[in-house]
Motif scaffolding. Structure first.
Motif, PDB file in Angstrom:
ATOM      1  N   GLY A  57       0.770  -1.233   0.000  1.00  0.00           N
ATOM      2  CA  GLY A  57       0.000   0.000   0.000  1.00  0.00           C
ATOM      3  C   GLY A  57       0.805   1.290   0.000  1.00  0.00           C
ATOM      4  N   VAL A  58       2.125   1.201  -0.183  1.00  0.00           N
ATOM      5  CA  VAL A  58       2.969   2.395  -0.170  1.00  0.00           C
ATOM      6  C   VAL A  58       3.969   2.328  -1.330  1.00  0.00           C
ATOM      7  CG1 VAL A  58       4.590   3.774   1.189  1.00  0.00           C
ATOM      8  CG2 VAL A  58       2.782   2.512   2.343  1.00  0.00           C
ATOM      9  N   ILE A  59       4.061   3.404  -2.109  1.00  0.00           N
ATOM     10  CA  ILE A  59       5.075   3.485  -3.158  1.00  0.00           C
ATOM     11  C   ILE A  59       6.409   3.738  -2.458  1.00  0.00           C
ATOM     12  CG2 ILE A  59       5.888   4.700  -5.215  1.00  0.00           C
ATOM     13  CD1 ILE A  59       2.980   5.733  -5.567  1.00  0.00           C
ATOM     14  N   LEU A  60       7.412   2.852  -2.706  1.00  0.00           N
ATOM     15  CA  LEU A  60       8.688   2.980  -2.016  1.00  0.00           C
ATOM     16  C   LEU A  60       9.884   3.164  -2.942  1.00  0.00           C
ATOM     17  CD1 LEU A  60       8.377   0.254   0.776  1.00  0.00           C
ATOM     18  CD2 LEU A  60       8.052   2.724   0.964  1.00  0.00           C
ATOM     19  N   CYS A  61       9.776   2.735  -4.202  1.00  0.00           N
ATOM     20  CA  CYS A  61      10.953   2.827  -5.069  1.00  0.00           C
ATOM     21  C   CYS A  61      10.540   2.910  -6.530  1.00  0.00           C
ATOM     22  CB  CYS A  61      11.890   1.640  -4.848  1.00  0.00           C
ATOM     23  SG  CYS A  61      11.233   0.053  -5.384  1.00  0.00           S
ATOM     24  N   ARG A  62      11.553   3.171  -7.357  1.00  0.00           N
ATOM     25  CA  ARG A  62      11.337   3.223  -8.801  1.00  0.00           C
ATOM     26  C   ARG A  62      12.564   2.691  -9.509  1.00  0.00           C
ATOM     27  NH1 ARG A  62      14.028   7.071 -11.656  1.00  0.00           N
ATOM     28  NH2 ARG A  62      15.070   8.674 -10.431  1.00  0.00           N
ATOM     29  N   GLN A  63      12.356   2.264 -10.754  1.00  0.00           N
ATOM     30  CA  GLN A  63      13.443   1.856 -11.640  1.00  0.00           C
ATOM     31  C   GLN A  63      13.164   2.439 -13.015  1.00  0.00           C
ATOM     32  OE1 GLN A  63      12.887  -2.422 -10.385  1.00  0.00           O
ATOM     33  NE2 GLN A  63      14.996  -2.462 -11.144  1.00  0.00           N
ATOM     34  N   ARG A  64      14.193   2.921 -13.666  1.00  0.00           N
ATOM     35  CA  ARG A  64      14.035   3.474 -15.009  1.00  0.00           C
ATOM     36  C   ARG A  64      13.666   2.362 -15.989  1.00  0.00           C
ATOM     37  NH1 ARG A  64      17.682   5.332 -18.786  1.00  0.00           N
ATOM     38  NH2 ARG A  64      19.352   4.388 -17.594  1.00  0.00           N
ATOM     39  N   ILE A  65      12.735   2.641 -16.894  1.00  0.00           N
ATOM     40  CA  ILE A  65      12.323   1.689 -17.925  1.00  0.00           C
ATOM     41  C   ILE A  65      13.228   1.906 -19.134  1.00  0.00           C
ATOM     42  CG2 ILE A  65      10.449   0.960 -19.451  1.00  0.00           C
ATOM     43  CD1 ILE A  65       8.494   2.038 -17.286  1.00  0.00           C
ATOM     44  N   LEU A  66      13.948   0.851 -19.525  1.00  0.00           N
ATOM     45  CA  LEU A  66      14.901   0.949 -20.625  1.00  0.00           C
ATOM     46  C   LEU A  66      14.316   0.486 -21.952  1.00  0.00           C
ATOM     47  CD1 LEU A  66      18.049  -0.463 -18.779  1.00  0.00           C
ATOM     48  CD2 LEU A  66      17.359   1.929 -19.045  1.00  0.00           C
ATOM     49  N   GLU A  67      13.438  -0.527 -21.911  1.00  0.00           N
ATOM     50  CA  GLU A  67      12.886  -1.090 -23.138  1.00  0.00           C
ATOM     51  C   GLU A  67      11.537  -1.729 -22.834  1.00  0.00           C
ATOM     52  OE1 GLU A  67      14.180  -4.292 -26.617  1.00  0.00           O
ATOM     53  OE2 GLU A  67      15.185  -4.361 -24.679  1.00  0.00           O
ATOM     54  N   VAL A  68      10.620  -1.614 -23.794  1.00  0.00           N
ATOM     55  CA  VAL A  68       9.317  -2.273 -23.700  1.00  0.00           C
ATOM     56  C   VAL A  68       9.125  -3.025 -25.010  1.00  0.00           C
ATOM     57  CG1 VAL A  68       6.819  -1.969 -23.484  1.00  0.00           C
ATOM     58  CG2 VAL A  68       8.364  -0.445 -22.248  1.00  0.00           C
ATOM     59  N   ARG A  69       8.841  -4.323 -24.911  1.00  0.00           N
ATOM     60  CA  ARG A  69       8.634  -5.113 -26.123  1.00  0.00           C
ATOM     61  C   ARG A  69       7.539  -6.145 -25.914  1.00  0.00           C
ATOM     62  NH1 ARG A  69      12.855  -6.313 -23.447  1.00  0.00           N
ATOM     63  NH2 ARG A  69      13.390  -8.395 -22.816  1.00  0.00           N
ATOM     64  N   THR A  70       6.902  -6.551 -27.010  1.00  0.00           N
ATOM     65  CA  THR A  70       5.897  -7.603 -26.983  1.00  0.00           C
ATOM     66  C   THR A  70       6.547  -8.884 -27.465  1.00  0.00           C
ATOM     67  OG1 THR A  70       4.160  -6.003 -27.442  1.00  0.00           O
ATOM     68  CG2 THR A  70       3.636  -8.313 -27.840  1.00  0.00           C
ATOM     69  N   VAL A  71       6.348  -9.962 -26.721  1.00  0.00           N
ATOM     70  CA  VAL A  71       6.849 -11.271 -27.134  1.00  0.00           C
ATOM     71  C   VAL A  71       5.662 -12.188 -27.355  1.00  0.00           C
ATOM     72  CG1 VAL A  71       9.086 -11.034 -25.994  1.00  0.00           C
ATOM     73  CG2 VAL A  71       7.188 -11.992 -24.736  1.00  0.00           C
ATOM     74  N   GLY A  72       5.763 -13.066 -28.334  1.00  0.00           N
ATOM     75  CA  GLY A  72       4.665 -13.962 -28.670  1.00  0.00           C
ATOM     76  C   GLY A  72       3.662 -13.273 -29.573  1.00  0.00           C
ATOM     77  N   GLU A  73       2.662 -14.038 -29.967  1.00  0.00           N
ATOM     78  CA  GLU A  73       1.635 -13.507 -30.865  1.00  0.00           C
ATOM     79  C   GLU A  73       0.253 -13.950 -30.412  1.00  0.00           C
ATOM     80  OE1 GLU A  73       2.344 -14.365 -34.968  1.00  0.00           O
ATOM     81  OE2 GLU A  73       4.481 -13.938 -34.801  1.00  0.00           O
ATOM     82  N   GLY A  74      -0.741 -13.199 -30.826  1.00  0.00           N
ATOM     83  CA  GLY A  74      -2.132 -13.549 -30.541  1.00  0.00           C
ATOM     84  C   GLY A  74      -2.419 -13.620 -29.060  1.00  0.00           C
ATOM     85  N   ALA A  75      -3.145 -14.667 -28.658  1.00  0.00           N
ATOM     86  CA  ALA A  75      -3.530 -14.832 -27.256  1.00  0.00           C
ATOM     87  C   ALA A  75      -2.330 -15.087 -26.349  1.00  0.00           C
ATOM     88  CB  ALA A  75      -4.530 -15.975 -27.115  1.00  0.00           C
ATOM     89  N   ALA A  76      -1.228 -15.554 -26.910  1.00  0.00           N
ATOM     90  CA  ALA A  76      -0.031 -15.841 -26.119  1.00  0.00           C
ATOM     91  C   ALA A  76       0.899 -14.633 -25.989  1.00  0.00           C
ATOM     92  CB  ALA A  76       0.729 -17.012 -26.748  1.00  0.00           C
ATOM     93  N   ALA A  77       0.544 -13.501 -26.585  1.00  0.00           N
ATOM     94  CA  ALA A  77       1.399 -12.315 -26.544  1.00  0.00           C
ATOM     95  C   ALA A  77       1.503 -11.775 -25.116  1.00  0.00           C
ATOM     96  CB  ALA A  77       0.855 -11.237 -27.475  1.00  0.00           C
ATOM     97  N   ARG A  78       2.700 -11.382 -24.744  1.00  0.00           N
ATOM     98  CA  ARG A  78       2.972 -10.801 -23.432  1.00  0.00           C
ATOM     99  C   ARG A  78       3.932  -9.639 -23.593  1.00  0.00           C
ATOM    100  NH1 ARG A  78      -0.863 -13.365 -22.404  1.00  0.00           N
ATOM    101  NH2 ARG A  78      -1.089 -15.085 -20.970  1.00  0.00           N
ATOM    102  N   CYS A  79       4.041  -8.839 -22.549  1.00  0.00           N
ATOM    103  CA  CYS A  79       4.939  -7.692 -22.540  1.00  0.00           C
ATOM    104  C   CYS A  79       6.137  -7.998 -21.644  1.00  0.00           C
ATOM    105  CB  CYS A  79       4.199  -6.462 -22.011  1.00  0.00           C
ATOM    106  SG  CYS A  79       5.264  -5.016 -21.834  1.00  0.00           S
ATOM    107  N   GLU A  80       7.311  -7.620 -22.101  1.00  0.00           N
ATOM    108  CA  GLU A  80       8.520  -7.697 -21.289  1.00  0.00           C
ATOM    109  C   GLU A  80       9.150  -6.315 -21.257  1.00  0.00           C
ATOM    110  OE1 GLU A  80      11.195 -10.746 -22.632  1.00  0.00           O
ATOM    111  OE2 GLU A  80       9.905 -12.338 -21.854  1.00  0.00           O
TER     112      GLU A  80
END
Length: 135
Positions: A57-80
């Motif tokens: 229930g408390v925001i305590l830290c952060r990390q910089r986002i370096l890359e966002v990508r989609t892996v897989g296709e269709g219903a199996a697609a996910r984000c990394e």
């Protein structure tokens, strides 16, 4: 313009527990966060955005986002998302529970904590505050 993301940290009650998990499960690999949905505004997240983590229930830290990508296709697609190794502590900020992740505007993001903000803190006190998730 940078845009941030906020996500609950499930399974780790403190920043130290998260770092211990990292050493145990992803040692030697890039720090990767996996989630179901790929953000539509990924370009803004990579343009200086950070992932803010909510612990009990408390925001305590952060990390910089370096890359966002989609892996897989269709219903199996996910984000990394590849995250910076540096975990930056922020001013503890209450946040109600939510599912998944949310965008966080820079104006709503908590400020980074710095040693200068508190002066010299005795190590025993700093350890206790960290264990409580308050620093």
């Amino acid at each position: 313009m940078a845009l941030h993301m906020i996500k609950l940290c499930v399974g780790a009650g403190t920043i130290e527990a998260l770092l211990d998990w990292r050493r145990t499960h992803q040692a030697g690999e890039s720090w990767t966060l996996r989630t179901r949905q790929t953000p539509k505004r990924a370009a803004e997240l990579v343009d200086g955005g950070s992932l803010y983590r909510v612990f009990k229930g408390v925001i305590l830290c952060r990390q910089r986002i370096l890359e966002v990508r989609t892996v897989g296709e269709g219903a199996a697609a996910r984000c990394e998302m590849t995250l910076d190794e540096a975990v930056v502590r922020v001013v503890p900020t209450p946040r109600r529970a939510f599912q998944g992740w949310r965008y966080l505007q820079p104006k709503d993001a908590p400020a980074d904590l710095s040693a200068e903000a508190f002066g010299e803190v005795p190590s025993a006190l700093a350890r206790q505050l960290r264990e409580l998730g308050a620093w």
